[in-house]
Design an enzyme around this catalytic site. Structure first.
Site, PDB file in Angstrom:
ATOM      1  N   ASP A 207       1.305  -6.503  -4.445  1.00  0.00           N
ATOM      2  CA  ASP A 207       0.749  -6.474  -3.231  1.00  0.00           C
ATOM      3  C   ASP A 207       0.972  -7.002  -2.979  1.00  0.00           C
ATOM      4  O   ASP A 207       1.702  -8.577  -3.770  1.00  0.00           O
ATOM      5  CB  ASP A 207      -0.625  -6.260  -4.161  1.00  0.00           C
TER       6      ASP A 207
ATOM      7  N   THR B 106       0.820  -1.619   0.035  1.00  0.00           N
ATOM      8  CA  THR B 106       0.126   0.133   0.169  1.00  0.00           C
ATOM      9  C   THR B 106       1.232   1.167  -0.276  1.00  0.00           C
ATOM     10  O   THR B 106       0.470   1.997  -0.849  1.00  0.00           O
ATOM     11  CB  THR B 106      -0.815  -0.127   1.377  1.00  0.00           C
TER      12      THR B 106
END
Ligand code: ASP
Length: 356
Positions: free
Chosen positions: A72, A28
């Site tokens: 991710d 993130t």
């Protein structure tokens, strides 16, 4: 025993700059919103750098190596662990410490894996990330990353690294990596180490707890272990669990190791079929380790009668280890030295469990 280091005063007193290698895998912290789907996706490293001019403005030299594309952490697998650990290994002599930027979802798995892969580690390897992308105004990215870099570069008055082990720094705590679990998908305090105290706390000062740090007691050079055997499984018990489910899992072709998540202090239903399935799996050479479903506390087989069958079946105790640490330790031992895996799973290798 606490040592205090000022967050904003240079520690090197005019000496050569400390050097930290920042290895960015994504997460993130590096993400932006996709214009089409509106979902968060990792940006490229140049975009990330543009948000973080502070990286190059301090008294620590920061060099960057980035995965391409950035990931991710749901897509981080053992090959990525090897890539991270190999980068540390290859650049070990060039830097005072290492920071690994990583998504929070699987950070505890990666960081635990590296703690076992890097034997005789004598320099800091600090994982961090954030709950909000670096470009968001309220983001926790800058504080997490800048403090992680300071910790990775920190030396005591004799010039030795203060925390020469694999750790996770998040919000205001530094934890031993292989003791951590992601506990919160919402709060900035995303991680906890339930069974071992924090190695440092960051406020106005960073307060280290050197007596809690795991030091490699060997002067031997850094060793890199990279072979993982992924033929493992997690079997979480629940009231009403049925034999066909347990049987199917334990009879999975090629299965070599099982993390058995049990109740309380390591307890399980006393159904005869469960005992027979576990015993038969152990007799077929499958290593089964008992890990409690509780976050805090330890497996204590024999405390209650309902754990006696597990002992009789040949299930090992995982004491107070996390699932993340147990799984990655098991995979690495099965890959590196299968003949000793059983014995080593019962030993504390680098501070991952407390054996009383
Ligand atoms: N999905 C993200 C990841 O693990 C979550 C985060 O970084 O906080 O990569």
């Amino acid at each position: 025993m606490c040592k205090k280091f000022c967050n904003f005063a240079p520690q090197n007193g005019g000496k050569a700059m400390n050097k930290v290698l920042l290895i960015s895998t994504g997460g993130t912290i590096t993400m932006v919103r996709d214009k089409v789907s509106d979902a968060l996706i990792p940006a490229d490293i140049e975009t990330f750098k543009a948000f973080m001019p502070e990286l190059f403005a301090g008294d620590i030299q920061v060099d960057i190596e980035a995965f391409s594309p950035l990931l991710d952490s749901s897509d981080v697998n053992p090959d990525c662990w090897v890539r991270m650990a190999k980068t540390v290994y290859d650049r070990y002599n060039d830097y005072d410490g290492f920071v690994i930027l990583h998504g929070t979802d699987t950070m505890s798995y990666s960081a635990s894996a590296l703690s076992f892969m890097l034997e005789n580690l004598a320099k800091p390897v600090v994982f961090t990330g954030s709950q909000l992308p670096v470009g968001v105004l309220r983001s926790d990215a800058k504080e997490n990353l800048l403090t992680a870099i300071e910790i990775a570069a920190a030396k005591d008055e004799d010039g030795n690294p203060i925390v020469p082990e694999v750790t996770i720094y998040f919000e205001d705590r530094l934890f031993r990596a292989n003791r951590t679990t992601k506990r919160n998908a919402e709060h900035f305090s995303a991680f906890n180490s339930y069974n071992y105290p924090a190695l440092a706390k960051a406020g106005v000062h960073i307060t280290y707890q050197p007596h809690l740090v795991h030091y490699s007691h060997s002067d031997a050079p850094l060793l890199l272990h990279t072979r993982f055997d992924c033929n493992v499984a997690v079997l979480k018990l629940f009231p009403g669990i049925q034999q066909p489910v347990v049987r199917a899992l334990l009879r999975t072709r090629g299965l070599k190791g099982v993390v058995l998540e049990t109740f309380g202090a390591g307890n399980a239903p006393t159904d005869k079929w469960l005992y027979r399935e576990l015993k038969s799996a152990v007799e077929r050479g499958i290593i089964i380790v008992n890990k409690t479903q509780c976050n805090t506390g330890s497996v204590e087989m024999g405390l209650y009668a309902v754990s006696l069958n597990l002992m009789k079946a040949g299930v090992l105790s995982g004491y107070d280890i996390t699932t993340e640490a147990l799984l990655t330790k098991m995979m690495l031992l099965l890959g590196e030295q299968p003949e000793n895996a059983k014995e080593l799973l019962s030993q504390d290798l680098c501070g991952e469990m407390t054996i009383d």
